[in-house]
Enzyme design. Structure first.
Site, PDB file in Angstrom:
ATOM      1  N   GLY A  48       0.817  -1.217   0.000  1.00 19.82           N
ATOM      2  CA  GLY A  48       0.000   0.000   0.000  1.00 19.82           C
ATOM      3  C   GLY A  48       0.844   1.258   0.000  1.00 19.82           C
ATOM      4  O   GLY A  48       0.557   2.220  -0.724  1.00 19.82           O
ATOM      5  N   CYS A  49       1.892   1.260   0.801  1.00 15.91           N
ATOM      6  CA  CYS A  49       2.749   2.447   0.897  1.00 15.91           C
ATOM      7  C   CYS A  49       3.519   2.674  -0.396  1.00 15.91           C
ATOM      8  O   CYS A  49       3.707   3.813  -0.819  1.00 15.91           O
ATOM      9  CB  CYS A  49       3.701   2.319   2.082  1.00 15.91           C
ATOM     10  SG  CYS A  49       2.808   2.280   3.660  1.00 15.91           S
ATOM     11  N   THR A  50       3.939   1.600  -1.034  1.00 15.05           N
ATOM     12  CA  THR A  50       4.629   1.727  -2.319  1.00 15.05           C
ATOM     13  C   THR A  50       3.675   2.279  -3.371  1.00 15.05           C
ATOM     14  O   THR A  50       4.038   3.178  -4.139  1.00 15.05           O
ATOM     15  CB  THR A  50       5.217   0.371  -2.754  1.00 15.05           C
ATOM     16  OG1 THR A  50       6.145  -0.066  -1.748  1.00 15.05           O
ATOM     17  CG2 THR A  50       5.919   0.473  -4.091  1.00 15.05           C
TER      18      THR A  50
END
Length: 158
Positions: A48-50
Site C-alpha cells: 500500500g505504501c509503495t
C-alpha cells in the site's frame, strides 16, 4: 494519555525538524512561501505504501504545476528511505520519524482498525499547507489507492 487533536483547515501546521533520506535536517519552515502536500505513511516497501508513494511520484508534475511541493513522513530509518527513494525514483523528500513523535503531533499515529483488530500504528494521512504554514485541509485515514487523485481533485476545486 489523551489523543492529539486532529488538524483542521485554518490551523497552523506544526513546525518540527526531521532527517531526510540523505541525513539532512528538514523542517516545514524551510518551505515558507511554498504550498506543501505532506503525506504520512506506515512503512516503506509495503504494497500500500509503495502504491501511494509511486502515485505521488507519478502525479508530481501536476502537483508542482498546481504550486505544491511534496514531502512524506514515515517511521522508516534514513537508510531505508534512501533505498526506497532510489528503487522507486521518488522525486520528493522523505522524512524519517522513527519514534513517531511528529506523526503523533499530527494525530497521524494512534489507535486504528487493522483488518478488524484495534492496533497502535501510523494512520495514513495527508496535509495540504499554504505558503504561510496554515492548514488548507487535513485528510485522515485515507486509502493508499486513488488517494492522490482525490488530492488533485481537491486542489483543482480550491
Amino acid at each position: 494519555m489523551t489523543d492529539p487533536i486532529r488538524l483542521e483547515a485554518g490551523d497552523q501546521f506544526p513546525d518540527f525538524s526531521l532527517l531526510d533520506q540523505a541525513g539532512n535536517s528538514v523542517s516545514p519552515a524551510d518551505f515558507r512561501g511554498e504550498k506543501l502536500v505532506i503525506f504520512t505513511f506506515p512503512q516503506a516497501f509495503t504494497p500500500g505504501c509503495t502504491t501511494e508513494a509511486c502515485d505521488f511520484r507519478d502525479s508530481e508534475a501536476r502537483l508542482t504545476s498546481a504550486g505544491y511541493r511534496v514531502l512524506s513522513i514515515s517511521a522508516d530509518s534514513v537508510d531505508k528511505l534512501a533505498d526506497f527513494k532510489t528503487k522507486y525514483e521518488l522525486p520528493y523528500t522523505l522524512l524519517s520519524d522513527p519514534g513517531h513523535e511528529v506523526q503523533r503531533q499530527l494525530a497521524a499515529y494512534g489507535e486504528k482498525n487493522n483488518y478488524g483488530k484495534v492496533v497502535q500504528g501510523a494512520i495514513r494521512s495527508t496535509f495540504l499547507v499554504d505558503e504561510s504554514g496554515k492548514v488548507i485541509d487535513a485528510l485522515y485515514n485515507v486509502k493508499a489507492t486513488g488517494h492522490v487523485d482525490r488530492v488533485l481533485k481537491k486542489l483543482a476545486d480550491s
